[in-house]
Design an enzyme around this catalytic site. Structure first.
Site, PDB file in Angstrom:
ATOM      1  N   GLN A   1       0.623  -1.345   0.253  1.00  0.00           N
ATOM      2  CA  GLN A   1      -0.106  -0.298  -0.223  1.00  0.00           C
ATOM      3  C   GLN A   1       0.742   1.278  -0.207  1.00  0.00           C
ATOM      4  O   GLN A   1       0.639   2.181  -0.500  1.00  0.00           O
ATOM      5  CB  GLN A   1      -0.906   0.045   0.860  1.00  0.00           C
ATOM      6  CG  GLN A   1      -2.433   1.167   1.361  1.00  0.00           C
ATOM      7  CD  GLN A   1      -3.446   0.611  -0.077  1.00  0.00           C
ATOM      8  OE1 GLN A   1      -2.988  -0.899  -0.287  1.00  0.00           O
ATOM      9  NE2 GLN A   1      -3.994   1.809  -0.617  1.00  0.00           N
TER      10      GLN A   1
ATOM     11  N   ALA B   1      -6.399   4.153  -0.287  1.00  0.00           N
ATOM     12  CA  ALA B   1      -6.047   4.132   1.073  1.00  0.00           C
ATOM     13  C   ALA B   1      -4.858   4.853   1.398  1.00  0.00           C
ATOM     14  O   ALA B   1      -4.128   3.955   0.629  1.00  0.00           O
ATOM     15  CB  ALA B   1      -6.719   2.866   1.660  1.00  0.00           C
TER      16      ALA B   1
ATOM     17  N   SER C   1      -5.825   1.015   5.046  1.00  0.00           N
ATOM     18  CA  SER C   1      -6.830   0.133   3.968  1.00  0.00           C
ATOM     19  C   SER C   1      -7.258  -1.231   4.149  1.00  0.00           C
ATOM     20  O   SER C   1      -6.716  -1.838   4.895  1.00  0.00           O
ATOM     21  CB  SER C   1      -5.875  -0.157   2.295  1.00  0.00           C
ATOM     22  OG  SER C   1      -6.200  -1.048   2.178  1.00  0.00           O
TER      23      SER C   1
ATOM     24  N   HIS D   1      -7.997  -3.178   2.538  1.00  0.00           N
ATOM     25  CA  HIS D   1      -7.070  -4.565   1.852  1.00  0.00           C
ATOM     26  C   HIS D   1      -6.349  -5.607   2.630  1.00  0.00           C
ATOM     27  O   HIS D   1      -5.477  -6.431   2.315  1.00  0.00           O
ATOM     28  CB  HIS D   1      -6.312  -4.117   0.699  1.00  0.00           C
ATOM     29  CG  HIS D   1      -7.388  -4.106  -0.385  1.00  0.00           C
ATOM     30  ND1 HIS D   1      -8.344  -4.901  -1.507  1.00  0.00           N
ATOM     31  CD2 HIS D   1      -8.439  -2.940  -0.897  1.00  0.00           C
ATOM     32  CE1 HIS D   1      -8.360  -4.391  -2.478  1.00  0.00           C
ATOM     33  NE2 HIS D   1      -8.714  -3.222  -2.250  1.00  0.00           N
TER      34      HIS D   1
ATOM     35  N   ASP E   1     -11.291  -6.577  -4.336  1.00  0.00           N
ATOM     36  CA  ASP E   1     -12.309  -5.717  -5.023  1.00  0.00           C
ATOM     37  C   ASP E   1     -12.790  -7.061  -6.123  1.00  0.00           C
ATOM     38  O   ASP E   1     -11.406  -7.673  -6.544  1.00  0.00           O
ATOM     39  CB  ASP E   1     -11.704  -4.580  -5.624  1.00  0.00           C
ATOM     40  CG  ASP E   1     -10.644  -3.672  -4.966  1.00  0.00           C
ATOM     41  OD1 ASP E   1     -11.581  -3.405  -4.148  1.00  0.00           O
ATOM     42  OD2 ASP E   1      -9.557  -3.115  -5.198  1.00  0.00           O
TER      43      ASP E   1
ATOM     44  N   GLU F   1     -17.974   2.833  -4.486  1.00  0.00           N
ATOM     45  CA  GLU F   1     -16.834   1.861  -5.178  1.00  0.00           C
ATOM     46  C   GLU F   1     -17.065   0.701  -5.256  1.00  0.00           C
ATOM     47  O   GLU F   1     -17.571  -0.786  -4.360  1.00  0.00           O
ATOM     48  CB  GLU F   1     -15.462   1.481  -5.074  1.00  0.00           C
ATOM     49  CG  GLU F   1     -14.631   2.664  -4.600  1.00  0.00           C
ATOM     50  CD  GLU F   1     -12.966   2.190  -4.188  1.00  0.00           C
ATOM     51  OE1 GLU F   1     -12.561   0.782  -3.437  1.00  0.00           O
ATOM     52  OE2 GLU F   1     -12.180   3.204  -3.425  1.00  0.00           O
TER      53      GLU F   1
ATOM     54  N   HIS G   1     -15.822  -2.946  -4.344  1.00  0.00           N
ATOM     55  CA  HIS G   1     -14.889  -3.591  -3.188  1.00  0.00           C
ATOM     56  C   HIS G   1     -16.191  -3.797  -2.101  1.00  0.00           C
ATOM     57  O   HIS G   1     -17.067  -3.168  -1.041  1.00  0.00           O
ATOM     58  CB  HIS G   1     -14.196  -1.452  -2.731  1.00  0.00           C
ATOM     59  CG  HIS G   1     -13.962  -2.026  -1.422  1.00  0.00           C
ATOM     60  ND1 HIS G   1     -11.884  -2.061  -0.917  1.00  0.00           N
ATOM     61  CD2 HIS G   1     -13.915  -2.400  -0.455  1.00  0.00           C
ATOM     62  CE1 HIS G   1     -11.554  -2.272  -0.122  1.00  0.00           C
ATOM     63  NE2 HIS G   1     -13.143  -2.815   0.978  1.00  0.00           N
TER      64      HIS G   1
HETATM   65 ZN   LIG Z   1     -10.397  -1.975  -2.970  1.00  0.00          ZN
END
Ligand SMILES: [Zn+2]
Length: 458
Positions: free
Chosen positions: A344, A365, A370, A372, A379, A422, A425
């Site tokens: 990230q 982010a 994030s 993630h 995603d 989003e 996501h």
């Molecule tokens: Zn994402």
């Protein structure tokens, strides 16, 4: 003489056959062993991974076979190659995963030593002990070692990190033994409403489910409620905190019990939903609300937090959703799953250099912020606005909650979530909570549902 020679020949043939058989068995064992942890492959890409670096994750490979056509996985002596000409249904590989630094991190489980059935398999000066499955999350254990006098306590209250307990030792012991399993936490409803003379059964869950000591003690105002066999009975109008404590471990749960006189107000129920409070806990620098890990612009993850990939619970739920979607002719795949803190850093820096900090903050982010990094978010199919209004996006919007997912950054909710819409996501929160959020209203964000903030401090 002739007879004897024949017999030797036979023995020789048998031997050769036997050796071949062993080789065959060995080869087939190797074959199943070499499964790979990764997020997919790019079109025409050939990946070479050293066999010694490969960590096995069976499900991932099944998943690739299911989703990608013409995939070739070649198993060679010291490495594996994966190639394909057609990845239209496949997963995109974040090649960065395989760069040196991250690679080392992910595959650092090599030469580790682990306990199986409480027996140490190998010895080392630096031990990494794999713990039983039910201890994977947020638990502490005591390690005992075996020497000539029997078992003795070696180290108390060691943290289980990412399925392992790490500790250093200069001595060699015959075996290591996980003895005391701490009760890590007790979970229950944070709030219960009960009428006078009404009984409500309380669900109490222990994590792990089988700690060494399961003994619980309860504290509450005996004038307001009674509590027996996990059942709350309202005695008098008022409120009390029912504190559920572990007798031997330092953990507790607090249930706010409100006792009311029975009324028949229709609007009452709505009010109660609004006033519902959720338990917030902070553990190892991570915030949980209602048991859900919270990561947004206010709540970050420690740099070191690394589940190593999408979690099993995420993948299990995803497979279930993917199968259901396929019946509706909708193909779903993970375009970008787990991203480490380090990854990230690179990604965010890249976006800032391209679009500037303010713009980047609206769609990407900052490191540590994030979702993630949780291993609980991904995603799906694409990560750009072209995904909006596609059959896949519509399907996800309508159905993902059934499988425990939420659209984490809903349309028009930037002021709450801190991010633009989003539709791709997804965040895994479990079926229960996903349904509750879904039922709370159209496009309700996690921040609105739990009354959370999402703003960077600067
Ligand atoms: Zn994402």
């Amino acid at each position: 003489m002739k007879r004897k020679k024949l017999r030797i020949d036979r023995i020789l043939y048998c031997l050769i056959f036997f050796i071949l058989l062993i080789f065959l068995i060995k080869f087939s064992i190797n074959f199943t062993y070499n499964l790979i942890l990764f997020n997919g492959v790019k079109k025409n890409e050939i990946i070479t991974i050293n066999k010694s670096e490969v960590k096995v994750w069976k499900k991932t490979v099944n998943y690739i076979h299911e989703n990608m056509e013409n995939v070739t996985i070649k198993h060679k002596k010291n490495y594996i190659t994966i190639s394909s000409n057609d990845f239209k249904n496949g997963l995109k590989l974040d090649t960065k995963i395989y760069n040196k630094t991250i690679n080392e991190k992910i595959f650092s489980n090599q030469k580790t030593y682990y306990i199986e059935n409480n027996e140490l398999i190998k010895k080392s000066s630096k031990l990494k002990i794999k713990v039983p499955r039910y201890l994977y999350k947020h638990n502490y254990v005591d390690i005992y070692v075996k020497n000539k006098n029997g078992y003795e306590l070696y180290e108390k209250s060691l943290k289980v990190t990412d399925k392992y307990v790490l500790f250093k030792t200069n001595k060699k012991y015959d075996s290591y033994y996980i003895c005391y399993i701490y009760l890590d936490n007790i979970s229950s409803s944070s709030k219960v409403n009960v009428n006078v003379n009404e009984e409500k059964k309380l669900k109490i869950t222990l994590n792990p489910t089988n700690p060494t000591s399961k003994e619980l003690v309860y504290e509450y105002d005996k004038k307001i409620i009674s509590f027996e066999n996990n059942t709350i009975k309202g005695l008098k109008k008022g409120s009390t905190n029912l504190v559920i404590k572990s007798k031997n471990d330092k953990t507790k749960a607090i249930v706010n019990v409100v006792v009311k006189e029975k009324t028949k107000s229709v609007s009452k129920e709505k009010e109660e939903v609004k006033e519902e409070k959720y338990e917030t806990t902070v553990k190892d620098g991570i915030t949980y609300v209602d048991g859900i890990m919270i990561v947004n612009k206010t709540y970050s993850l420690p740099k070191s937090y690394n589940p190593g990939g999408l979690t099993e619970e995420f993948m299990d739920a995803f497979y279930e959703m993917q199968s259901a979607a396929r019946l509706d002719n909708v193909d779903l795949f993970v375009a970008s799953g787990f991203r480490s803190y380090e990854y990230q850093v690179d990604l965010y820096d890249k976006y800032v250099s391209e679009d500037g900090k303010d713009a980047a903050d609206r769609y990407s982010a900052r490191p540590g912020y994030s979702e993630h990094q949780t291993g609980l978010a991904a995603d799906i199919n694409a990560a750009d606005s072209s995904f909006e209004d596609t059959p896949e996006a519509i399907w996800l919007d309508e159905n993902c909650y059934k499988y425990g997912f939420i659209i984490r950054f809903p349309k028009g909710k930037e002021e709450y979530t801190g991010y633009k819409y989003e539709p791709w996501h997804l965040r895994y929160v479990g079926k229960d909570i996903a349904s509750k959020i879904h039922n709370a209203g159209k496009n309700i964000s996690l921040e609105e549902y739990y009354g959370l903030e999402s703003k960077y401090k600067d």
